[in-house]
Enzyme design. Structure first.
Site, PDB file in Angstrom:
ATOM      1  N   ARG B 257     125.466 104.633  51.764  1.00  0.00           N
ATOM      2  CA  ARG B 257     126.295 105.473  52.630  1.00  0.00           C
ATOM      3  C   ARG B 257     127.759 105.100  52.420  1.00  0.00           C
ATOM      4  O   ARG B 257     128.215 104.077  52.913  1.00  0.00           O
ATOM      5  CB  ARG B 257     125.895 105.232  54.089  1.00  0.00           C
ATOM      6  CG  ARG B 257     126.377 106.299  55.062  1.00  0.00           C
ATOM      7  CD  ARG B 257     126.211 105.826  56.516  1.00  0.00           C
ATOM      8  NE  ARG B 257     127.281 104.914  56.862  1.00  0.00           N
ATOM      9  CZ  ARG B 257     127.186 103.935  57.771  1.00  0.00           C
ATOM     10  NH1 ARG B 257     126.071 103.729  58.432  1.00  0.00           N
ATOM     11  NH2 ARG B 257     128.225 103.147  58.012  1.00  0.00           N
ATOM     12  N   HIS B 261     129.147 106.050  59.531  1.00  0.00           N
ATOM     13  CA  HIS B 261     127.871 106.634  59.964  1.00  0.00           C
ATOM     14  C   HIS B 261     128.073 108.094  60.384  1.00  0.00           C
ATOM     15  O   HIS B 261     127.370 108.994  59.942  1.00  0.00           O
ATOM     16  CB  HIS B 261     127.280 105.826  61.112  1.00  0.00           C
ATOM     17  CG  HIS B 261     126.126 106.498  61.785  1.00  0.00           C
ATOM     18  ND1 HIS B 261     124.916 106.692  61.154  1.00  0.00           N
ATOM     19  CD2 HIS B 261     126.000 107.066  63.015  1.00  0.00           C
ATOM     20  CE1 HIS B 261     124.092 107.334  61.978  1.00  0.00           C
ATOM     21  NE2 HIS B 261     124.727 107.578  63.105  1.00  0.00           N
ATOM     22  N   TYR B 270     131.856  96.532  60.758  1.00  0.00           N
ATOM     23  CA  TYR B 270     130.660  95.767  60.400  1.00  0.00           C
ATOM     24  C   TYR B 270     130.403  95.630  58.900  1.00  0.00           C
ATOM     25  O   TYR B 270     129.415  95.051  58.496  1.00  0.00           O
ATOM     26  CB  TYR B 270     129.429  96.346  61.109  1.00  0.00           C
ATOM     27  CG  TYR B 270     129.231  97.842  60.926  1.00  0.00           C
ATOM     28  CD1 TYR B 270     128.681  98.351  59.758  1.00  0.00           C
ATOM     29  CD2 TYR B 270     129.601  98.736  61.919  1.00  0.00           C
ATOM     30  CE1 TYR B 270     128.495  99.710  59.579  1.00  0.00           C
ATOM     31  CE2 TYR B 270     129.426 100.112  61.761  1.00  0.00           C
ATOM     32  CZ  TYR B 270     128.874 100.592  60.590  1.00  0.00           C
ATOM     33  OH  TYR B 270     128.706 101.941  60.421  1.00  0.00           O
TER      34      TYR B 270
HETATM   35  C1  LIG Z   1     115.384 107.789  68.381  1.00  0.00           C
HETATM   36  C2  LIG Z   1     116.828 107.618  68.146  1.00  0.00           C
HETATM   37  N1  LIG Z   1     117.405 106.435  68.424  1.00  0.00           N
HETATM   38  C3  LIG Z   1     118.717 106.259  68.213  1.00  0.00           C
HETATM   39  C4  LIG Z   1     119.483 107.269  67.723  1.00  0.00           C
HETATM   40  C5  LIG Z   1     120.961 107.054  67.432  1.00  0.00           C
HETATM   41  N2  LIG Z   1     121.134 107.016  65.986  1.00  0.00           N
HETATM   42  C6  LIG Z   1     121.491 108.112  65.308  1.00  0.00           C
HETATM   43  S1  LIG Z   1     121.447 107.865  63.677  1.00  0.00           S
HETATM   44  C7  LIG Z   1     120.987 106.264  63.850  1.00  0.00           C
HETATM   45  C8  LIG Z   1     120.755 105.428  62.637  1.00  0.00           C
HETATM   46  C9  LIG Z   1     119.872 106.110  61.676  1.00  0.00           C
HETATM   47  O1  LIG Z   1     119.739 105.338  60.531  1.00  0.00           O
HETATM   48  P1  LIG Z   1     118.937 105.854  59.287  1.00  0.00           P
HETATM   49  O2  LIG Z   1     117.587 106.301  59.705  1.00  0.00           O
HETATM   50  O3  LIG Z   1     119.014 104.805  58.259  1.00  0.00           O
HETATM   51  O4  LIG Z   1     119.726 107.167  58.835  1.00  0.00           O
HETATM   52  P2  LIG Z   1     121.236 107.260  58.327  1.00  0.00           P
HETATM   53  O5  LIG Z   1     122.070 107.499  59.534  1.00  0.00           O
HETATM   54  O6  LIG Z   1     121.576 106.008  57.632  1.00  0.00           O
HETATM   55  O7  LIG Z   1     121.245 108.445  57.440  1.00  0.00           O
HETATM   56  C10 LIG Z   1     120.874 105.929  65.192  1.00  0.00           C
HETATM   57  C11 LIG Z   1     120.511 104.601  65.695  1.00  0.00           C
HETATM   58  C12 LIG Z   1     118.857 108.497  67.469  1.00  0.00           C
HETATM   59  N3  LIG Z   1     119.538 109.552  67.027  1.00  0.00           N
HETATM   60  N4  LIG Z   1     117.542 108.646  67.686  1.00  0.00           N
END
Ligand SMILES: Cc1ncc(C[n+]2csc(CCOP(=O)(O)OP(=O)(O)O)c2C)c(N)n1
Ligand SMILES: [Mg+2]
Lengths: 326, 355
Positions: B257, B261, B270
């Site tokens: 990435r 985020h 971080y």
């Molecule tokens: C069930 C849930 N918990 C927390 C969140 C908040 N949140 C949004 S994206 C994310 C991280 C997702 O990481 P990843 O699956 O690696 O996807 P990326 O964002 O890196 O594409 C979090 C904690 C959420 N959207 N849904």
């Protein structure tokens, strides 16, 4: 005394709890180095170490379930669910375990845990990030549901929740995380749970609100005063078990009640309050109870959220109707 | 005494190195200049959309937005291997896949601008909208596949999620059922090394995410997720496997990435800039452009023409989006039920009078 916003007051309370009680541990998604997506835990991992302030893998089920297990062993877990919209996988743990472990074991195992979660609308967030689930949670026997309405109450109520011997869901109105600052005595003094707070005293009408709706209701109080209407404003603060005595006493005095919440109208927590008043204050009521609430719709995505959330205008219209009722 | 009860291995495939040099023989589709140009164009278009979306957010004209910067090869590679009748269940970061499948730029802007009408896209009518609660799309994928099997359709279901999503029960539970029932679901994991501020290693002690499939009874493999040719080839294999009735599988796409985020995040809290710059050397666009230059006569003029065309298209879509008026308050009630029950109709009337 420090001037703190609500988010700073929450951080101060967490920090005080970590300092004074070695059994307090914090865990959740992104609460460590990132300090939480709203910065509630900013600097706490650096200060207290990653054994006490831990990032978890992305699983709300394990966050809530682990809190149950750790609490049963005597720790005081304060776990964060990043947004209340992602709390639902944790419901199984709350409904089937956290809320009834004490009951099931006749007091042998208990669950002194806190689950913090930002909730509510008004910050132009993505879908699923703006709902208000307090009534759903309030319907779980054995669970406390607390919503702070100001920085000082956030500080005192969070400490009370952490020290409470039973599980508390602490819903934080994120829209007012940084809206105002006020003087907060960060001396570790808790405020009482299960008690409402009188925000404004009045004679003609009782407004009951919580969370971010307090600021909106407060504005309505000021506008009503200009019209010669003296409104009393109550911050419910603990949604379950709520301070019926305070609400009844206020309505017994004013004879009128308008309840304000962001969550959908039907079976919202306002319905519970209205029912209690109908059962116990009928002879004092001089007008129908009114509820100003979110519509019975899905919380709309940001382009329509201002149209959904109760505003001062809607509260004023309800208040005037109630005042004009004969 | 013990004997080996089972053994597994996880392979990682790649077609190009980071400079665009082929590693061994390329798949047949990658010998075709037009196909490669289309893949490249789609990645460039995705990146241009991302840049515009961030610019709109920064000026208050879009909601919180998560860019796919550096991960374009995954969405484009996966979607380009799919058939129209297949169904995509995307996470919130697979704009490239949605665009390839026919969701328009304007629809994506409208959605991320905070308007559910953006999910009512004209293109792939059976594709799901982006999934915001992480991981909850995987069980849906099982259901979509079940429906396809029941109706004897030949479609395959592709569910995409991040490395963080593989920590959720929803993910494991869906994998398990898909494995038990041999359903045609391809799980695509975009492992961009981060779930907001949580590193991949803090997310799981598993050596690879691909191996999580093994426990569910599915084959799992890694692929270089910055190599659009490799992603497409791996997806083609997985889709063919499922279409042949041999069940689902999982592809872990290794990527990074490069951006925050979302627009609500500040990754400098971080992670080190050096880590990010190092990964810029592996980003997916340059290597494919290098291949196009080396083998297919791609040049500065073609590159500039593509950029001009894509930027103009994105600007025009943004303008059309910005001209769309918000829906009226009443619209909140319009799609609650197929027909609005009388009780709600009365509430809707009241709501209309609220302002
Ligand atoms: C069930 C849930 N918990 C927390 C969140 C908040 N949140 C949004 S994206 C994310 C991280 C997702 O990481 P990843 O699956 O690696 O996807 P990326 O964002 O890196 O594409 C979090 C904690 C959420 N959207 N849904
Ligand atoms: Mg990730």
């Amino acid at each position: 005394m420090a001037e703190l916003t609500m988010i700073e007051a929450i951080r101060a309370a967490l920090s005080h709890a970590l300092e004074t009680d070695p059994d307090v541990i914090l865990f959740g998604e992104d609460i460590g180095i990132d300090g939480g997506v709203f910065r509630a835990t900013d600097g706490l991992m650096q200060r207290f170490g990653s054994a006490r302030v831990r990032d978890t893998p992305l699983s709300e089920t394990v966050i809530a379930g682990m809190a149950v297990g750790a609490a049963a062993m005597g720790l005081r877990p304060v776990a964060e669910i990043q947004f209340s919209g992602f709390l639902y996988p944790a419901l199984d743990q709350l409904v089937n375990h956290a809320s009834r472990l004490r009951n099931r074991t006749r007091g042998r195992l208990t669950c002194p845990m806190v689950l913090r979660a930002p909730y509510g609308g008004g910050i132009r967030a993505p879908e699923h990030h703006s709902e208000s689930p307090e009534a759903m949670l309030a319907h779980i026997p054995g669970l406390r549901v607390v919503i702070p309405g100001s920085p000082a109450r956030a500080y005192g109520l969070l400490l009370a929740a952490i020290r409470d011997p039973d599980p508390v869901v602490f819903l934080e109105p994120k829209r007012i995380y940084r809206a105002v600052s006020e003087a907060v005595e960060t001396d570790g003094a808790a405020l009482p749970l299960d008690r409402a707070f009188l925000v404004a005293e009045g004679e003609d009408l009782t407004l009951v609100a919580w969370g971010a709706m307090l600021a909106v209701a407060d504005e309505a109080v000021a506008r009503l005063a200009e019209e010669g209407i003296s409104a009393e404003l109550i911050d419910l603060a603990t949604i379950k078990p709520y301070d019926r005595v305070a609400v009844r006493a206020s309505v017994a005095k004013t004879g009128r009640c308008v309840i304000v919440h962001e969550a959908a109208l039907t079976t919202g927590f306002g319905a519970e309050i209205a029912a209690d008043l109908a059962e116990h204050c009928l002879t004092h009521l001089i007008a129908p109870i009114r509820r100003v609430a979110g519509y019975d719709t899905v919380m709309p995505y940001l382009r329509l959220e201002a149209q959904y959330l109760p505003d001062t205008g809607r509260i004023l219209r309800a208040a005037r109707e109630v005042m004009e009722f004969t | 005494m013990s004997t080996r009860a089972a053994s597994f291995r996880i392979d990682c495939s790649a077609c190009l190195d980071a400079t665009g040099k082929p590693i061994g023989k390329l798949p047949d589709f990658a010998e075709d200049a037009n196909t490669l140009a289309a893949l490249y164009g789609a990645m460039v278009r995705t990146r241009a959309f991302d840049a515009k979306a961030i610019a709109l957010q920064r000026t208050g004209r879009l909601g919180t937005y998560g860019s796919s910067l550096g991960q374009e090869a995954i969405g484009v590679g996966v979607a380009s291997a799919m058939r129209v009748e297949d169904v995509l269940l995307p996470s919130f970061r697979e704009h490239g896949a949605q665009l390839w499948r026919g969701v328009t730029l304007e629809e994506l802007f409208l959605y991320w601008g905070g308007d559910e009408r953006g999910n009512d896209f004209a293109g792939p009518r059976r594709d799901f909208p982006v999934c915001i609660p992480v991981g909850t799309q995987f069980p849906h994928a099982a259901g979509v596949a079940l429906a396809m099997v029941q109706r004897k359709e030949s479609g395959v279901v592709v569910a995409m999620g991040g490395d963080g999503a593989t920590s959720k029960g929803d993910f494991y539970e869906a994998l398990n059922l898909v494995g038990a029932w041999d359903l045609p679901v391809v799980f695509v994991i975009s492992n961009n090394q981060w779930a907001i501020s949580v590193r991949r290693r803090e997310q799981t002690g598993a050596q690879t995410l691909a191996q999580k499939a093994i426990a569910g009874g599915l084959p799992g493999a890694q692929v270089d997720g910055n190599d659009v040719i490799a992603v497409r080839a791996a997806t083609e294999r997985a889709l063919a496997h499922a279409r042949a009735g041999e069940g689902g599988s999982l592809i872990e796409c290794l990527t990074y990435r490069l951006g925050d985020h979302t627009t609500a995040d500040d990754a400098s809290r971080y992670r080190e800039d050096e880590e990010v710059s190092a990964h810029w050397k592996e980003e997916p666009l340059v290597r494919l452009r290098n291949l196009l230059v080396a083998r297919h006569g791609w040049d500065k003029a073609k590159e500039e023409a593509l950029l001009r065309e894509v930027r103009a298209e994105v600007e025009a879509a943004a303008d059309r989006y910005l001209a769309i008026e918000p829906a009226p308050r009443r619209a909140m009630f319009d799609h609650l039920h197929a027909t609005l029950p009388p009780d709600l109709a009365a509430l809707a009337e009241e709501a209309a009078g609220d302002g």
